[in-house]
Design a protein around this motif. Sequence first.
Motif, PDB file in Angstrom:
ATOM      1  N   SER A 145       6.922   5.100   0.393  1.00  0.00           N
ATOM      2  CA  SER A 145       5.992   4.039   0.813  1.00  0.00           C
ATOM      3  C   SER A 145       4.562   4.566   0.892  1.00  0.00           C
ATOM      4  O   SER A 145       3.611   3.842   0.560  1.00  0.00           O
ATOM      5  CB  SER A 145       6.414   3.453   2.161  1.00  0.00           C
ATOM      6  OG  SER A 145       6.432   4.455   3.166  1.00  0.00           O
ATOM      7  N   GLU A 146       4.387   5.808   1.316  1.00  0.00           N
ATOM      8  CA  GLU A 146       3.041   6.393   1.354  1.00  0.00           C
ATOM      9  C   GLU A 146       2.448   6.478  -0.048  1.00  0.00           C
ATOM     10  O   GLU A 146       1.264   6.172  -0.253  1.00  0.00           O
ATOM     11  CB  GLU A 146       3.085   7.785   1.987  1.00  0.00           C
ATOM     12  CG  GLU A 146       3.264   7.778   3.485  1.00  0.00           C
ATOM     13  CD  GLU A 146       3.407   9.185   4.040  1.00  0.00           C
ATOM     14  OE1 GLU A 146       2.881   9.433   5.133  1.00  0.00           O
ATOM     15  OE2 GLU A 146       4.043  10.027   3.383  1.00  0.00           O
ATOM     16  N   LEU A 147       3.260   6.898  -0.998  1.00  0.00           N
ATOM     17  CA  LEU A 147       2.774   7.009  -2.369  1.00  0.00           C
ATOM     18  C   LEU A 147       2.390   5.641  -2.926  1.00  0.00           C
ATOM     19  O   LEU A 147       1.364   5.497  -3.595  1.00  0.00           O
ATOM     20  CB  LEU A 147       3.838   7.652  -3.257  1.00  0.00           C
ATOM     21  CG  LEU A 147       4.161   9.122  -2.961  1.00  0.00           C
ATOM     22  CD1 LEU A 147       5.332   9.586  -3.811  1.00  0.00           C
ATOM     23  CD2 LEU A 147       2.949  10.006  -3.212  1.00  0.00           C
ATOM     24  N   VAL A 153      -2.344   4.376  -7.230  1.00  0.00           N
ATOM     25  CA  VAL A 153      -0.998   3.924  -7.582  1.00  0.00           C
ATOM     26  C   VAL A 153      -0.909   2.403  -7.494  1.00  0.00           C
ATOM     27  O   VAL A 153      -0.352   1.741  -8.384  1.00  0.00           O
ATOM     28  CB  VAL A 153       0.049   4.585  -6.659  1.00  0.00           C
ATOM     29  CG1 VAL A 153       1.441   4.019  -6.935  1.00  0.00           C
ATOM     30  CG2 VAL A 153       0.047   6.102  -6.852  1.00  0.00           C
ATOM     31  N   LYS A 154      -1.484   1.816  -6.443  1.00  0.00           N
ATOM     32  CA  LYS A 154      -1.465   0.365  -6.285  1.00  0.00           C
ATOM     33  C   LYS A 154      -2.204  -0.316  -7.430  1.00  0.00           C
ATOM     34  O   LYS A 154      -1.756  -1.323  -7.974  1.00  0.00           O
ATOM     35  CB  LYS A 154      -2.094  -0.031  -4.948  1.00  0.00           C
ATOM     36  CG  LYS A 154      -1.219   0.242  -3.739  1.00  0.00           C
ATOM     37  CD  LYS A 154      -1.930  -0.109  -2.448  1.00  0.00           C
ATOM     38  CE  LYS A 154      -2.188  -1.590  -2.330  1.00  0.00           C
ATOM     39  NZ  LYS A 154      -2.804  -1.936  -1.028  1.00  0.00           N
ATOM     40  N   LEU A 168       5.513  10.243 -12.842  1.00  0.00           N
ATOM     41  CA  LEU A 168       4.305  11.053 -12.727  1.00  0.00           C
ATOM     42  C   LEU A 168       3.158  10.241 -12.146  1.00  0.00           C
ATOM     43  O   LEU A 168       2.357  10.758 -11.365  1.00  0.00           O
ATOM     44  CB  LEU A 168       3.919  11.623 -14.095  1.00  0.00           C
ATOM     45  CG  LEU A 168       2.822  12.694 -14.113  1.00  0.00           C
ATOM     46  CD1 LEU A 168       3.191  13.871 -13.209  1.00  0.00           C
ATOM     47  CD2 LEU A 168       2.563  13.180 -15.531  1.00  0.00           C
ATOM     48  N   MET A 169       3.083   8.957 -12.515  1.00  0.00           N
ATOM     49  CA  MET A 169       2.052   8.095 -11.944  1.00  0.00           C
ATOM     50  C   MET A 169       2.297   7.878 -10.458  1.00  0.00           C
ATOM     51  O   MET A 169       1.373   7.940  -9.643  1.00  0.00           O
ATOM     52  CB  MET A 169       2.046   6.749 -12.673  1.00  0.00           C
ATOM     53  CG  MET A 169       0.925   5.795 -12.248  1.00  0.00           C
ATOM     54  SD  MET A 169      -0.701   6.342 -12.778  1.00  0.00           S
ATOM     55  CE  MET A 169      -1.518   6.572 -11.201  1.00  0.00           C
ATOM     56  N   LEU A 170       3.556   7.633 -10.093  1.00  0.00           N
ATOM     57  CA  LEU A 170       3.877   7.408  -8.680  1.00  0.00           C
ATOM     58  C   LEU A 170       3.524   8.629  -7.838  1.00  0.00           C
ATOM     59  O   LEU A 170       3.044   8.505  -6.711  1.00  0.00           O
ATOM     60  CB  LEU A 170       5.363   7.078  -8.529  1.00  0.00           C
ATOM     61  CG  LEU A 170       5.862   6.842  -7.099  1.00  0.00           C
ATOM     62  CD1 LEU A 170       5.158   5.651  -6.467  1.00  0.00           C
ATOM     63  CD2 LEU A 170       7.367   6.643  -7.090  1.00  0.00           C
TER      64      LEU A 170
END
Length: 376
Positions: A145-147, A153-154, A168-170
């Motif tokens: 959830s932090e990521l 990321v959002k 890798l993006m996450l």
Amino acid sequence: MTTAPDILQDDSSDALADSTSDASLARSLARSAQIERQLETDPGQFRMLTGDRPTGHLHLGHYFGSLRNRVALQDKGVETFVLIADYQVITDRDSVDSIGERVFSLLTDYLAVGLDPRRTTIFTHSQIPALNQLMLPFLSLVTDSELRRNPTVKAEQEATGGRPMSGLMLTYPVHQAADILFCKANVVPVGKDQLPHLEQTRVVARRFDERYGRAGDRSAPVFPAPDALLSEVPNLLGTDGTKMSKSKGNVIELRMSADETAKAIKKAVTDADRHITYDPATRPEVSNLVLLASLTTGRDPHLIAEEIGDGGSGTLKKLVTEAVNEHLAPFRARRAELEQDPAELRRVLAEGNARADAVAEATLAEVREAMQMVYA
């Protein structure tokens, strides 16, 4: 490590979040101002990490937004690490394209603008295994959830319209934390919108100390909590009057010739009012050209606009073209010289990679010791 449960926020909790964000920004601004003062008296206490993704060629936005400041900090005596983030190219694209050419184009720009490889360590992600290995213990310190709350990321999730995101993006924020912490950078030049990224790095550094402790009998944590060096970045627009972007083709690349620069400026969007003024709020396109003239000459933008007056956009564009080309002439001469010696460019990058690798290996050894994973 425990995390607070997710809850539905009402208006009062939104207000509390805004208040907390404002307080955090105020603290960051105060600390940044303190660092600015310390840089004048004791720059040697700082180690800086900054860098770029090799997704295209550097342009005037990069030059005025970050490159000049990097050189200034280097020249003050700040130990400087500059990352060419080649692994980050594949966070949001399916191929590496002409990555080798772009890596060396970045390096050439860095050297031409004044970064000195004797004082600044320039390196690439892919050549520093120990840096990337830090991601494994770091991933144990963050939650899914932090990521997903991370702004980058959002934004990527929203931009893709629900298309699956790469792992890798996450985990991009964790890779960024590894970039900063592998060399124990204690200052990172960022804009206000990048503060959440740096805060995630500070969280990783703190949680590592809380969970795994310290190497040997050292009194200091393995990782320092890096501070933000906030600086006012000129809001340069692209030649079409929108946000400057390599993908839009609305940028003036540093590597362009004088003629190519003149053609790009000639096509720049203005407006129908012949009288030139500097008013970014109501005349963003015209004001953008005036600002560019100001940045390249060091003169006040209002005075420049006043002097042009009824001369119209043609006079303005002529002035901007001359100012930009004169300002970049030494850079272009140095760049052309560097391009004639690709072996030297390879040597500089190899030397920077070797220095960064040695730093990363030393840090990884401390991490293993703190985690009690030394078996020989």
